[in-house]
Enzyme design. Sequence first.
Site: not given
Length: 506
Positions: A269, A274, A281, A292, A351, A353, A355
């Site tokens: 990933k 993010d 967030k 991230d 959020d 995202e 996956r």
Amino acid sequence: MSTTLSVNTESPSSLDADAVVVGYHSGGDAPEPASGAHSVDAAFTGGLGSTLSLLGASGAPEEVHTIASLGAVTAPIVVAVGLGPAPTDGAVDPDVLSRAAGAALRALSSRPEGAGRVALALPATTADQAGAVALGAELGTYSFDRYRTGEKAEKKAARPSATLTVVSGADGAADAVERAAVLAEAVSFTRDLVNTAPADLVPEDLASAAQEIAQQAELEIEVLDERALSEGGYGGLTGVGQGSANPPRLVRLAYTHPEATRTVAFVGKGITFDSGGLSLKPAGGMDSMKSDMSGAASVLAAMRAISTLGLKVNAVGYLTVAENMPSGTAQRPSDVLSIYGGKTVEVLNTDAEGRLVMADGLVRAHEDQPDLIVDIATLTGAQLVALGTRVFAVMSNDDTVRDEVVAAATAEGEASWPMPLPGELRAGLDSSVADIANVAGERWGGMLSAGVFLQEFIEEGTKWAHLDIAGPSFNQGGPHGYTPKGGTGAGTRTLVRIAEDYARKQ
């Protein structure tokens, strides 16, 4: 990393060095010298252990005391580091040695003149122990100084590189130390990427870094830009990236060995920042979100290490890279995306995202017909709730594979824990309009339901493991052992060990 590593069999009390590092066990009236420390201990009147006891030393793990030798040994400084209780079989665990060496080198590196020439006389009677000492010591010298300015930074930059000597007569010690140097370089590279400010590492920058690594390590590389991703049907990457001025990328790296019969595929990933997207967030949870992309960084670093080590295995690495930002073009909660391969996903929370981009990468990885797919991601905050900040989760569609990955992590001194993929959680991901929703309707078991989501993109019969490294990837507390504050490089060594394990299965 500006260090050099070597192995020496001479007595540490007479080695020409700026500092000598020795180990001590807890127990008794005073700390007891560990294997490798006896000649140094004996050089002090009454024994160094007595002096340490007067200083309040107990020999507890990673406890560090620096003492002037006053001519008792050749090195002007002796660094005594705690190893905890002496093991009953006399064999100190390699991970204990790595962390002790890291703690000692962090202490030495904090001096104005830096670590200098260091002799490491920690227990190293086996090749594994020698490699562990070397690895911990190298990682302990790590610092990220890209954004430091002023006189202090200039002096630090002008320091000579550290010279580390592992005192060991073990068979295979030199090879183990050489491998440790490769791993330490890989972990440090991962840390550098994670610590880089997100403005300086947008998706295009990470793809460019991958191109540089591919050239250095002679890896095959393919980079798909936003147009190619859109035309190719990579709906996860396109959807997550559409809210940012910095468009997404998919990077494929490949290492091929002419004698290899097995292939492993890694998917990382790479969310370079993010914000949560429109499901924004809270401000307090955003300052560490440059991390991230830790999974993608680990894959990139591991691919270089695999090539450097010349492992007899074929390895493919995918970096799923995007920036998740809120804007007028950002994806909305209730949007439906079509993942690479055609499966549709209703986005209930922007959020969640990671996956989505990982789904694209997992489906694409099947095209390489790998014997194993391993994905690594800072996927869920629920991972921290379940396992804390130092232990990552391992999930798999095959119990044997899951156990093998945990064993690989353990062998590398990386703390992991096997977790299930309960089938009943799949119903929580049902969507009224698409094949699957990206989050479940309830918050419980969020780490596990994220793994269940990813499993939907794994074909029947394909072996797969999922590593959720959300907590261990970024240390927001104080440094410990060989682990600094900030990016840690978690998972990088585990990926390399998995490749080594498959190379041995030829």
